[in-house]
Design a protein around this motif. Structure first.
Motif, mmCIF file in Angstrom:
data_model
loop_
_atom_site.group_PDB
_atom_site.id
_atom_site.type_symbol
_atom_site.label_atom_id
_atom_site.label_comp_id
_atom_site.label_asym_id
_atom_site.label_seq_id
_atom_site.Cartn_x
_atom_site.Cartn_y
_atom_site.Cartn_z
ATOM 1 N N ALA A 110 0.835 -1.207 0.000
ATOM 2 C CA ALA A 110 0.000 0.000 0.000
ATOM 3 C C ALA A 110 0.870 1.258 0.000
ATOM 4 O O ALA A 110 0.617 2.197 -0.762
ATOM 5 C CB ALA A 110 -0.948 -0.002 1.194
ATOM 6 N N GLU A 111 1.897 1.300 0.859
ATOM 7 C CA GLU A 111 2.769 2.484 0.902
ATOM 8 C C GLU A 111 3.561 2.635 -0.383
ATOM 9 O O GLU A 111 3.750 3.746 -0.870
ATOM 10 C CB GLU A 111 3.721 2.408 2.097
ATOM 11 C CG GLU A 111 3.065 2.775 3.401
ATOM 12 C CD GLU A 111 4.053 2.855 4.550
ATOM 13 O OE1 GLU A 111 5.293 2.814 4.316
ATOM 14 O OE2 GLU A 111 3.596 2.969 5.693
ATOM 15 N N LYS A 112 4.032 1.528 -0.936
ATOM 16 C CA LYS A 112 4.798 1.600 -2.186
ATOM 17 C C LYS A 112 3.917 2.101 -3.333
ATOM 18 O O LYS A 112 4.349 2.925 -4.138
ATOM 19 C CB LYS A 112 5.426 0.248 -2.506
ATOM 20 C CG LYS A 112 6.562 -0.080 -1.552
ATOM 21 C CD LYS A 112 7.155 -1.445 -1.799
ATOM 22 C CE LYS A 112 8.246 -1.714 -0.771
ATOM 23 N NZ LYS A 112 8.805 -3.042 -0.884
ATOM 24 N N ALA A 113 2.680 1.629 -3.382
ATOM 25 C CA ALA A 113 1.754 2.097 -4.413
ATOM 26 C C ALA A 113 1.431 3.578 -4.198
ATOM 27 O O ALA A 113 1.417 4.368 -5.152
ATOM 28 C CB ALA A 113 0.473 1.267 -4.398
ATOM 29 N N GLY A 114 1.176 3.958 -2.947
ATOM 30 C CA GLY A 114 0.901 5.360 -2.630
ATOM 31 C C GLY A 114 2.060 6.252 -2.996
ATOM 32 O O GLY A 114 1.878 7.362 -3.508
ATOM 33 N N ASP A 115 3.286 5.766 -2.767
ATOM 34 C CA ASP A 115 4.481 6.529 -3.113
ATOM 35 C C ASP A 115 4.560 6.749 -4.622
ATOM 36 O O ASP A 115 4.837 7.858 -5.086
ATOM 37 C CB ASP A 115 5.724 5.804 -2.598
ATOM 38 C CG ASP A 115 6.994 6.578 -2.864
ATOM 39 O OD1 ASP A 115 7.015 7.802 -2.625
ATOM 40 O OD2 ASP A 115 7.977 5.954 -3.307
ATOM 41 N N MET A 116 4.264 5.717 -5.380
ATOM 42 C CA MET A 116 4.307 5.836 -6.840
ATOM 43 C C MET A 116 3.262 6.818 -7.353
ATOM 44 O O MET A 116 3.459 7.472 -8.368
ATOM 45 C CB MET A 116 4.113 4.463 -7.483
ATOM 46 C CG MET A 116 5.295 3.545 -7.270
ATOM 47 S SD MET A 116 5.046 1.880 -7.926
ATOM 48 C CE MET A 116 4.749 2.222 -9.644
ATOM 49 N N LEU A 117 2.156 6.945 -6.620
ATOM 50 C CA LEU A 117 1.073 7.848 -7.023
ATOM 51 C C LEU A 117 1.242 9.258 -6.452
ATOM 52 O O LEU A 117 0.383 10.115 -6.668
ATOM 53 C CB LEU A 117 -0.270 7.271 -6.585
ATOM 54 C CG LEU A 117 -0.665 5.958 -7.262
ATOM 55 C CD1 LEU A 117 -1.891 5.357 -6.588
ATOM 56 C CD2 LEU A 117 -0.916 6.177 -8.750
ATOM 57 N N GLY A 118 2.323 9.503 -5.708
ATOM 58 C CA GLY A 118 2.588 10.841 -5.190
ATOM 59 C C GLY A 118 1.775 11.217 -3.961
ATOM 60 O O GLY A 118 1.609 12.399 -3.662
ATOM 61 N N VAL A 119 1.284 10.220 -3.221
ATOM 62 C CA VAL A 119 0.465 10.494 -2.041
ATOM 63 C C VAL A 119 1.258 11.268 -0.990
ATOM 64 O O VAL A 119 0.757 12.240 -0.414
ATOM 65 C CB VAL A 119 -0.110 9.176 -1.458
ATOM 66 C CG1 VAL A 119 -0.773 9.411 -0.108
ATOM 67 C CG2 VAL A 119 -1.090 8.551 -2.446
ATOM 68 N N LEU A 120 2.498 10.871 -0.726
ATOM 69 C CA LEU A 120 3.302 11.551 0.291
ATOM 70 C C LEU A 120 3.586 13.000 -0.111
ATOM 71 O O LEU A 120 3.508 13.909 0.719
ATOM 72 C CB LEU A 120 4.607 10.801 0.556
ATOM 73 C CG LEU A 120 5.483 11.386 1.663
ATOM 74 C CD1 LEU A 120 4.749 11.416 3.000
ATOM 75 C CD2 LEU A 120 6.773 10.594 1.796
ATOM 76 N N ASP A 121 3.880 13.221 -1.390
ATOM 77 C CA ASP A 121 4.116 14.587 -1.866
ATOM 78 C C ASP A 121 2.902 15.478 -1.583
ATOM 79 O O ASP A 121 3.046 16.598 -1.100
ATOM 80 C CB ASP A 121 4.403 14.601 -3.376
ATOM 81 C CG ASP A 121 5.723 13.952 -3.723
ATOM 82 O OD1 ASP A 121 5.891 12.767 -3.406
ATOM 83 O OD2 ASP A 121 6.567 14.631 -4.313
ATOM 84 N N ARG A 122 1.714 14.964 -1.889
ATOM 85 C CA ARG A 122 0.490 15.735 -1.652
ATOM 86 C C ARG A 122 0.243 15.945 -0.164
ATOM 87 O O ARG A 122 -0.219 17.007 0.246
ATOM 88 C CB ARG A 122 -0.710 15.059 -2.322
ATOM 89 C CG ARG A 122 -0.689 15.209 -3.836
ATOM 90 C CD ARG A 122 -1.980 14.766 -4.484
ATOM 91 N NE ARG A 122 -2.321 13.373 -4.259
ATOM 92 C CZ ARG A 122 -1.825 12.341 -4.939
ATOM 93 N NH1 ARG A 122 -0.932 12.557 -5.894
ATOM 94 N NH2 ARG A 122 -2.217 11.108 -4.681
ATOM 95 N N ARG A 123 0.541 14.944 0.643
ATOM 96 C CA ARG A 123 0.349 15.074 2.086
ATOM 97 C C ARG A 123 1.280 16.151 2.642
ATOM 98 O O ARG A 123 0.848 16.992 3.432
ATOM 99 C CB ARG A 123 0.603 13.748 2.790
ATOM 100 C CG ARG A 123 0.578 13.929 4.303
ATOM 101 C CD ARG A 123 0.257 12.702 5.034
ATOM 102 N NE ARG A 123 -1.081 12.316 4.690
ATOM 103 C CZ ARG A 123 -1.603 11.137 4.950
ATOM 104 N NH1 ARG A 123 -0.902 10.243 5.583
ATOM 105 N NH2 ARG A 123 -2.828 10.843 4.605
ATOM 106 N N VAL A 124 2.548 16.139 2.266
ATOM 107 C CA VAL A 124 3.508 17.137 2.751
ATOM 108 C C VAL A 124 3.075 18.530 2.290
ATOM 109 O O VAL A 124 3.089 19.486 3.071
ATOM 110 C CB VAL A 124 4.945 16.807 2.292
ATOM 111 C CG1 VAL A 124 5.891 17.976 2.543
ATOM 112 C CG2 VAL A 124 5.444 15.550 3.000
ATOM 113 N N LYS A 125 2.665 18.654 1.036
ATOM 114 C CA LYS A 125 2.192 19.943 0.526
ATOM 115 C C LYS A 125 0.985 20.421 1.333
ATOM 116 O O LYS A 125 0.893 21.587 1.712
ATOM 117 C CB LYS A 125 1.835 19.833 -0.960
ATOM 118 C CG LYS A 125 1.425 21.157 -1.570
ATOM 119 C CD LYS A 125 1.157 21.007 -3.056
ATOM 120 C CE LYS A 125 2.436 21.415 -3.736
ATOM 121 N NZ LYS A 125 2.338 21.435 -5.191
ATOM 122 N N GLY A 126 0.058 19.514 1.630
ATOM 123 C CA GLY A 126 -1.114 19.854 2.435
ATOM 124 C C GLY A 126 -0.729 20.255 3.858
ATOM 125 O O GLY A 126 -1.284 21.211 4.415
#
Length: 152
Positions: A110-126
């Motif tokens: 799940a985390e690896k897929a989220g990372d590929m989709l830029g989830v962490l980038d969006r979370r940090v930006k938020g």
């Protein structure tokens, strides 16, 4: 490891932005998924998070802190592997640029897929946008720690 880099300009003086960032126990007020942060010592914090149903606890160590310039950390105990630096740059007397760079080791599918989709980038930006709203609405910091922590 995955790298996230984000910046935001806030409408407060440099010392106000920096001082607020040193108030780690206030992070749940603007960081999505952060349930609790406890300041254990000048160098060490304990985090409890809940992100997408995954609850985690870990300790982080401040490895470098220079007032009005930067705070660098790394996880030292627990289920999360990350390290990063947040820097503060004065734009003018009433505006500050905050830049965050973080390396994060995604665990599990799940985390690896989220990372590929830029989830962490969006979370940090938020999180940075919510920090901006938090500090600008207050207009002043809730506290501040101006100590120096040098790399070992």
């Amino acid at each position: 490891m995955s790298m996230v880099k984000e910046s935001i300009d806030v409408d407060v003086p440099l010392h106000t932005a920096y001082n607020q960032w040193t108030q780690f126990e206030e992070f749940p007020k603007f960081m999505e998924g952060v349930e609790e942060v406890r300041q254990l010592t000048d160098r060490r914090t304990h985090w409890r998070t809940s992100i997408a149903g995954a609850e985690r606890e870990f300790d982080a160590e401040i490895v470098d802190q220079l007032p009005d310039e930067r705070v660098s950390w790394r996880t030292v105990d627990g289920e999360v592997r990350q390290m990063g630096t947040v820097t503060f740059q004065s734009i003018d007397a009433d505006h500050t640029r905050i830049s965050l760079a973080m390396d994060f080791q995604p665990e599990g599918m799940a985390e690896k897929a989220g990372d590929m989709l830029g989830v962490l980038d969006r979370r940090v930006k938020g999180d940075l946008k919510r920090f901006k709203g938090f500090i600008e609405e207050r207009g002043r910091e809730t506290g501040g720690w101006r100590g120096r922590i040098s790399p070992a």
